[in-house]
Each structure stands twice: as structure tokens, then as C-alpha cells.
Scaffold this motif. Structure first.
Motif, PDB file in Angstrom:
ATOM      1  N   LEU A  27      -3.848 -26.742  -2.968  1.00 34.55           N
ATOM      2  CA  LEU A  27      -2.985 -26.120  -1.972  1.00 34.55           C
ATOM      3  C   LEU A  27      -3.697 -24.956  -1.294  1.00 34.55           C
ATOM      4  CD1 LEU A  27       0.384 -25.980  -3.976  1.00 34.55           C
ATOM      5  CD2 LEU A  27      -0.323 -27.688  -2.287  1.00 34.55           C
ATOM      6  N   TYR A  28      -3.366 -24.715  -0.040  1.00 33.54           N
ATOM      7  CA  TYR A  28      -3.842 -23.527   0.679  1.00 33.54           C
ATOM      8  C   TYR A  28      -2.908 -22.393   0.288  1.00 33.54           C
ATOM      9  CZ  TYR A  28      -5.390 -20.559   4.571  1.00 33.54           C
ATOM     10  OH  TYR A  28      -5.895 -19.532   5.335  1.00 33.54           O
ATOM     11  N   THR A  29      -3.476 -21.321  -0.269  1.00 31.16           N
ATOM     12  CA  THR A  29      -2.669 -20.253  -0.856  1.00 31.16           C
ATOM     13  C   THR A  29      -2.608 -19.029   0.057  1.00 31.16           C
ATOM     14  OG1 THR A  29      -4.633 -19.570  -2.098  1.00 31.16           O
ATOM     15  CG2 THR A  29      -3.034 -20.956  -3.245  1.00 31.16           C
ATOM     16  N   VAL A  30      -1.376 -18.608   0.337  1.00 32.04           N
ATOM     17  CA  VAL A  30      -1.112 -17.397   1.119  1.00 32.04           C
ATOM     18  C   VAL A  30      -0.384 -16.428   0.208  1.00 32.04           C
ATOM     19  CG1 VAL A  30      -0.032 -16.445   3.191  1.00 32.04           C
ATOM     20  CG2 VAL A  30      -0.880 -18.807   3.196  1.00 32.04           C
ATOM     21  N   LEU A  31      -0.847 -15.183   0.163  1.00 34.99           N
ATOM     22  CA  LEU A  31      -0.277 -14.196  -0.763  1.00 34.99           C
ATOM     23  C   LEU A  31       0.235 -12.970  -0.019  1.00 34.99           C
ATOM     24  CD1 LEU A  31       0.137 -12.983  -3.657  1.00 34.99           C
ATOM     25  CD2 LEU A  31      -2.208 -12.104  -3.476  1.00 34.99           C
ATOM     26  N   CYS A  32       1.419 -12.498  -0.461  1.00 33.03           N
ATOM     27  CA  CYS A  32       1.945 -11.198  -0.031  1.00 33.03           C
ATOM     28  C   CYS A  32       2.055 -10.286  -1.240  1.00 33.03           C
ATOM     29  CB  CYS A  32       3.323 -11.343   0.607  1.00 33.03           C
ATOM     30  SG  CYS A  32       3.332 -12.117   2.223  1.00 33.03           S
ATOM     31  N   ASP A  33       1.531  -9.081  -1.122  1.00 31.87           N
ATOM     32  CA  ASP A  33       1.669  -8.053  -2.158  1.00 31.87           C
ATOM     33  C   ASP A  33       1.272  -6.729  -1.517  1.00 31.87           C
ATOM     34  OD1 ASP A  33       1.414  -6.313  -4.431  1.00 31.87           O
ATOM     35  OD2 ASP A  33       1.122  -8.082  -5.701  1.00 31.87           O
ATOM     36  N   TYR A  34       2.108  -5.709  -1.702  1.00 28.31           N
ATOM     37  CA  TYR A  34       1.832  -4.431  -1.038  1.00 28.31           C
ATOM     38  C   TYR A  34       0.925  -3.515  -1.850  1.00 28.31           C
ATOM     39  CZ  TYR A  34       4.834  -1.574  -4.048  1.00 28.31           C
ATOM     40  OH  TYR A  34       5.369  -0.889  -5.110  1.00 28.31           O
ATOM     41  N   LEU A  35       0.701  -3.838  -3.131  1.00 27.94           N
ATOM     42  CA  LEU A  35      -0.155  -2.983  -3.953  1.00 27.94           C
ATOM     43  C   LEU A  35      -1.618  -3.245  -3.607  1.00 27.94           C
ATOM     44  CD1 LEU A  35       1.653  -3.271  -7.405  1.00 27.94           C
ATOM     45  CD2 LEU A  35       1.647  -1.305  -5.865  1.00 27.94           C
ATOM     46  N   PRO A  36      -2.350  -2.216  -3.199  1.00 26.42           N
ATOM     47  CA  PRO A  36      -3.724  -2.446  -2.722  1.00 26.42           C
ATOM     48  C   PRO A  36      -4.686  -2.916  -3.797  1.00 26.42           C
ATOM     49  CG  PRO A  36      -3.237  -0.083  -2.870  1.00 26.42           C
ATOM     50  CD  PRO A  36      -1.944  -0.797  -3.092  1.00 26.42           C
ATOM     51  N   ASP A  37      -4.339  -2.697  -5.077  1.00 25.18           N
ATOM     52  CA  ASP A  37      -5.265  -3.074  -6.152  1.00 25.18           C
ATOM     53  C   ASP A  37      -4.851  -4.370  -6.847  1.00 25.18           C
ATOM     54  OD1 ASP A  37      -2.998  -2.069  -7.312  1.00 25.18           O
ATOM     55  OD2 ASP A  37      -4.028  -0.906  -8.856  1.00 25.18           O
ATOM     56  N   ASN A  38      -3.958  -5.150  -6.241  1.00 29.30           N
ATOM     57  CA  ASN A  38      -3.541  -6.389  -6.908  1.00 29.30           C
ATOM     58  C   ASN A  38      -4.715  -7.365  -7.005  1.00 29.30           C
ATOM     59  OD1 ASN A  38      -3.163  -8.878  -4.914  1.00 29.30           O
ATOM     60  ND2 ASN A  38      -2.634  -7.029  -3.770  1.00 29.30           N
ATOM     61  N   PRO A  39      -4.922  -7.976  -8.167  1.00 27.06           N
ATOM     62  CA  PRO A  39      -6.081  -8.864  -8.341  1.00 27.06           C
ATOM     63  C   PRO A  39      -5.942 -10.205  -7.620  1.00 27.06           C
ATOM     64  CG  PRO A  39      -4.749  -8.831 -10.332  1.00 27.06           C
ATOM     65  CD  PRO A  39      -4.170  -7.780  -9.426  1.00 27.06           C
ATOM     66  N   GLY A  40      -4.711 -10.589  -7.287  1.00 25.16           N
ATOM     67  CA  GLY A  40      -4.507 -11.886  -6.665  1.00 25.16           C
ATOM     68  C   GLY A  40      -5.156 -12.030  -5.304  1.00 25.16           C
ATOM     69  N   GLN A  41      -5.306 -10.917  -4.584  1.00 29.11           N
ATOM     70  CA  GLN A  41      -5.850 -10.962  -3.230  1.00 29.11           C
ATOM     71  C   GLN A  41      -7.270 -11.527  -3.186  1.00 29.11           C
ATOM     72  OE1 GLN A  41      -6.862  -6.918  -1.600  1.00 29.11           O
ATOM     73  NE2 GLN A  41      -6.149  -6.216  -3.615  1.00 29.11           N
ATOM     74  N   TYR A  42      -7.986 -11.428  -4.292  1.00 27.82           N
ATOM     75  CA  TYR A  42      -9.374 -11.889  -4.327  1.00 27.82           C
ATOM     76  C   TYR A  42      -9.488 -13.381  -4.643  1.00 27.82           C
ATOM     77  CZ  TYR A  42      -9.854  -6.849  -4.637  1.00 27.82           C
ATOM     78  OH  TYR A  42      -9.739  -5.500  -4.400  1.00 27.82           O
TER      79      TYR A  42
END
Length: 402
Positions: A27-42
Motif C-alpha cells: 500500500l502507498y502510505t500517507v501519515l498525519c502526526d503533529y509531533l515533530p519527532d514521531n518515528p513513523g514519518q521516516y
């Protein structure tokens, strides 16, 4: 063939498993999270630094990205936004009205009372109420009482009082963990079965297809409302198990829940009446889905992702032998993390360690699930071995601070 897209709300350490599962599925994954240090963004294909509770922003992202599913994995705050956005876009979801009832404690209490479920006496109030007015409203309540936010999870902001001493402090504590600033006070339920029953269930086509009830561990350091583990088998007898499961299915049916994993917290009183503390419209925290996956020989994380895409998950349950439990690593003072020492006696039973902290990281005193240091998963051959660990856990697992 176009690649399917999923919008994931939340990229914390506990939510990485859902992101990775979606990636493995192609799947093509799109993520929302406002915490700048969240590990999921990487680890995702596209990341938006957006709050998971900002419905309008999430809606615009989901619409512009043309996602095929929305998943708020193991997140209470994001569960309702996910349902609202999915409804607007005609994507797979449970009714947002039902998710709202499950996600806010006073609405859930009202629902339980209206539909004849066991329910303690309770009173809902705004955080700006005068203390003396509140005392008048609850003057007939029997102690102990519980004061808590209506929109938090993981026992954050919860206080048990045996008298009025500390009443104002308990209210302030609850306010600090509340987004909507609506609080609730309720009479404490005296338990018949000794432990709170926690864990998760999984629903497909309106029927619970996996019952993962477990006994909860609470700490014994004066903070006994905070969960520090789950163990299975639960210890419930056949009659108790049937009552719990019947009431769970009754709620699912009344609220027209179509699919997905749900987190449970239940008390059985002295007459074995089933009292729901919570029935969260999302997978449980502290990696409960991983523990239940191990116990049942399935992949519940993948099942959450698949169901959010509108596809029937593969849940061919094969209950595994032995006893499964997880234990939340924690400490009761602020400091700097050094290591965690596991006794050689317990090491053979640990089959997975997930440590959030590295040497030199700052740690905080454990007063809620968000301050855990990690989680270990254990598999025992007998209930006696599991109970021995529970009784001696503080000797067998030691957190060392610098």
C-alpha cells in the motif's frame, strides 16, 4: 493497476507496526502526526505534520491524496476523526456517531444506562464548575469514588479517592489530561473477580470473531490504576466468560459496529455483573494486538490494515499452547536511562523485547501509559510460572537509572 493508498493517523513507536504492515502489503502510505519527532514519518511514502484530531485538515489530505482507507491504529483521539473523514469520503468505517459514544466516557455511560447495562452512579461536570457546587451534586455518592477525564485513555488523569481529602487535586489532575475539559466522577465498583479484564476483540460483519479477554496487571506502588501488563488465560470461569462475551456482542450490535479491533476494560462485580469501564473503538495500546496475534496464531495488525481497506481479514484462529503476557517497563522517578536488567530466571520466558529508550535518554516517573520505557513479551508453560513472575516482577526486572 493503481497502487491503493491508506491514510494512517499517528506515527508513534507503538503505531510503527501498522505502518510497516501496510508497506509490506504494497500500500502507498500517507501519515498525519503533529509531533515533530514521531518515528513513523521516516517510514511512510508521504508525511503531513498535521494533528490527528484536526478533522478538516485530515479530510482535505484524504481527499487530495484520494486514499482508499483511513486507519487510526491504537489511538483514541484519532478514532473519531478517522470515522468522520471516512464517512464523508464513503470509505470503509464504523458509524461516526457510534465511535463518538465509545470514545467519550460520559456519552458511553449514558449509552450503557439507557440500554440496561450494569453501570455505577456517575455525574458529568465541566472543569469550571465551583467545587462546592460539585460536592453538593455528589453528596449521596458512596466512597470510594473515581474522578477522571472523559476523553483520555491509559488511565491518564484518573484518581481514586476514599474520602474528600485530595478532591481538588484530583480534579486538577483530570483537567490536565482532558482535551474537552469535561470530567466525570463515579462510584468505585467493588470487584468480585479480582482483576480488571482487559484486552481486545475483533469484529467483522458485525460479529465478534476474536475474543481476546485477559487479566490486567496493575502496579502496587500507590498508582494502582495504571495498567502495566496483560495476561492470558484470564482466569475467568465459563459462566463469567459467557457473560462478558454476551455483553460485548450486545454493545457491538446496538452500536452497529461493522469491523475492526476494539479495546476492552471490564469489571465483574460481586454478582458477576459485567461493568464496562471502556470499550475503545480502536486496537489496544501497549502492543496488545501483537500479544493476541502470538496467542492465536494470526496477524491482528495486518487485519486492522486490511479491514480499513474494506477487505475481509484472514483470521483463521489457532490458539497456541501455554500462557502469554506482556509487561510494561517503567520507573517511578525522573532520571537518565542506563539499562534494564532481567533476571536469568526470567530470561528464558521472554521472547520479544521492545525498548523505547537509549542510554542517556531522560525518563519520567510513570503516571500513565505514555511514560513507559518499553514492553517485554513472555510465554510460559503454566499458569503457575506466569503468576510467579507477576508476584515477583519487581525483583526479576529492574530499571537502572544513571
Amino acid at each position: 493497476m493503481d497502487q491503493k493508498k491508506i491514510l494512517l493517523l499517528g506515527g508513534s513507536a507503538q503505531q510503527l507496526v501498522a505502518i510497516r504492515s501496510a508497506k509490506r502489503m504494497g500500500l502507498y502510505t500517507v501519515l498525519c502526526d503533529y509531533l515533530p519527532d514521531n518515528p513513523g514519518q521516516y517510514e511512510v511514502d508521504k508525511y503531513y505534520n498535521t494533528s490527528t484530531t484536526d478533522v478538516e485538515a485530515i479530510y482535505e489530505i484524504a481527499k487530495n491524496e484520494q486514499v482508499d482507507g483511513v486507519l487510526a491504529y491504537a489511538s483514541d483521539p484519532a478514532a473519531l476523526p478517522a470515522a468522520i473523514v471516512a464517512e464523508r469520503l464513503n470509505l470503509p468505517t464504523n458509524p461516526s456517531e457510534s465511535v463518538a459514544i465509545l470514545g467519550v466516557k460520559h456519552l458511553f455511560r449514558d449509552f450503557l444506562q439507557k440500554n440496561g447495562f450494569a453501570c455505577p452512579r456517575y455525574y458529568t461536570f465541566s472543569s469550571n464548575i465551583e467545587t462546592e457546587e460539585l460536592k453538593v451534586k455528589i453528596r449521596d455518592f458512596a466512597f470510594p469514588i473515581i474522578i477522571k477525564p472523559t476523553d483520555s485513555s491509559g488511565s491518564k488523569g484518573v484518581t481514586k479517592l476514599t474520602n474528600m481529602k485530595g478532591f481538588e487535586r484530583a480534579i486538577t489532575h483530570a483537567i490536565n489530561y482532558s482535551r474537552n475539559k469535561i470530567l466525570i466522577v463515579e462510584e468505585f465498583i467493588e470487584r468480585g473477580f479480582p482483576d480488571i479484564i482487559g484486552g481486545d476483540v475483533f469484529v467483522w460483519n458485525g460479529k465478534i470473531v476474536l475474543y481476546g479477554e485477559m487479566s490486567c496487571l496493575r502496579d502496587n506502588s500507590g498508582r494502582g490504576l495504571i495498567p502495566i501488563g496483560k495476561k492470558r488465560p484470564s482466569g475467568l470461569n465459563q459462566l463469567q466468560t459467557r457473560r462478558v462475551r454476551d455483553e460485548l456482542q450486545r454493545i457491538v450490535s446496538l452500536l452497529d459496529i461493522h469491523f475492526g479491533e476494539m479495546n476492552i476494560e471490564i469489571i465483574l462485580d460481586r454478582n458477576d455483573n459485567v461493568h464496562f469501564l471502556e470499550l475503545g473503538p480502536r486496537a489496544g495500546g501497549n502492543m496488545i494486538p501483537l500479544q493476541l496475534s502470538d496467542a492465536y496464531g494470526v496477524d491482528l495488525v495486518k487485519a486492522n490494515v486490511v479491514a480499513a481497506m474494506g477487505i475481509e481479514p484472514d483470521l483463521d484462529l489457532k490458539e497456541q499452547p501455554g500462557c502469554y503476557m506482556h509487561y510494561v517497563l517503567h520507573c517511578y522517578e525522573n532520571g537518565v536511562f542506563d539499562t534494564i536488567k532481567f533476571s536469568p530466571e526470567i530470561e528464558p520466558f521472554i521472547y520479544r523485547k521492545i525498548i523505547y529508550k537509549q542510554v542517556g535518554d531522560s525518563v519520567e516517573a510513570f503516571d500513565g501509559a505514555g511514560k513507559a520505557l518499553g514492553i517485554v513479551f513472555l510465554h510460559f508453560d503454566t499458569v503457575e510460572q506466569m503468576d510467579n513472575f507477576c508476584q515477583n516482577k519487581d525483583k526479576l526486572v529492574k530499571v537502572v537509572l544513571k
